[in-house]
Design a protein around this motif. Sequence first.
Motif, PDB file in Angstrom:
ATOM      1  N   ASP A  90      -4.071  56.393 -55.496  1.00 41.36           N
ATOM      2  CA  ASP A  90      -4.567  57.758 -55.665  1.00 41.36           C
ATOM      3  C   ASP A  90      -3.665  58.548 -56.611  1.00 41.36           C
ATOM      4  N   ILE A  91      -2.374  58.402 -56.462  1.00 40.84           N
ATOM      5  CA  ILE A  91      -1.425  59.105 -57.335  1.00 40.84           C
ATOM      6  C   ILE A  91      -1.574  58.619 -58.775  1.00 40.84           C
ATOM      7  N   GLU A  92      -1.717  57.318 -58.960  1.00 42.01           N
ATOM      8  CA  GLU A  92      -1.905  56.780 -60.319  1.00 42.01           C
ATOM      9  C   GLU A  92      -3.169  57.364 -60.954  1.00 42.01           C
ATOM     10  N   ARG A  93      -4.261  57.459 -60.172  1.00 41.91           N
ATOM     11  CA  ARG A  93      -5.502  58.021 -60.680  1.00 41.91           C
ATOM     12  C   ARG A  93      -5.311  59.485 -61.057  1.00 41.91           C
ATOM     13  N   ARG A  94      -4.663  60.238 -60.166  1.00 43.92           N
ATOM     14  CA  ARG A  94      -4.437  61.663 -60.440  1.00 43.92           C
ATOM     15  C   ARG A  94      -3.525  61.864 -61.642  1.00 43.92           C
ATOM     16  N   GLU A  97      -5.583  61.440 -64.707  1.00 47.23           N
ATOM     17  CA  GLU A  97      -6.397  62.643 -64.911  1.00 47.23           C
ATOM     18  C   GLU A  97      -5.554  63.793 -65.450  1.00 47.23           C
ATOM     19  N   LEU A  98      -4.345  63.931 -64.957  1.00 46.35           N
ATOM     20  CA  LEU A  98      -3.465  65.000 -65.433  1.00 46.35           C
ATOM     21  C   LEU A  98      -3.037  64.777 -66.877  1.00 46.35           C
ATOM     22  N   ARG A  99      -2.798  63.516 -67.258  1.00 46.80           N
ATOM     23  CA  ARG A  99      -2.459  63.234 -68.662  1.00 46.80           C
ATOM     24  C   ARG A  99      -3.618  63.630 -69.571  1.00 46.80           C
ATOM     25  N   GLU A 100      -4.847  63.313 -69.146  1.00 52.41           N
ATOM     26  CA  GLU A 100      -6.025  63.687 -69.928  1.00 52.41           C
ATOM     27  C   GLU A 100      -6.160  65.205 -70.017  1.00 52.41           C
ATOM     28  N   ALA A 101      -5.937  65.887 -68.901  1.00 51.14           N
ATOM     29  CA  ALA A 101      -6.023  67.351 -68.893  1.00 51.14           C
ATOM     30  C   ALA A 101      -4.943  67.956 -69.783  1.00 51.14           C
ATOM     31  N   ARG A 102      -3.746  67.381 -69.759  1.00 50.21           N
ATOM     32  CA  ARG A 102      -2.663  67.871 -70.607  1.00 50.21           C
ATOM     33  C   ARG A 102      -3.030  67.728 -72.085  1.00 50.21           C
TER      34      ARG A 102
END
Length: 139
Positions: A90-94, A97-102
Amino acid sequence: MRIGELAAQAGLSTKTIRFYEEAGLLPAPPRTSGGYRDYPEQAVTRLSFVRDAQAAGLTLAEIRSVLALRDSGQAPCTQVGTLIEQHLADIERRMSELREARAALRELARRAAATDPDTCTDGDICTILTRPVGSHGAD
């Protein structure tokens, strides 16, 4: 031991201990003749486990299930290992997602820095957030 002493030894508030009792993480202790909770020594160990499990990211429901296994006489190692792997995934997935959002926010910041508010028209809501024509493809 009384709840205040347990709280001091476990490094928790009495309110938290009562919450853990209500949540099924700590068995309700016997009461003294005066009506005070009388916790056994092993309550400190149990509360330390709950605190450590929460720090590792386990939910109260997951912690309750681990404690239920231990209380039934079974070692919860396999279950704990599975929970840890699930939380890691779950942390890896999040993080992905955060890298993409950044990356998206960096692009928006670049556009914001290059935008001249005087060039906006009444028909524009916000040219910074609106994708340029031709880039509305599938995401």
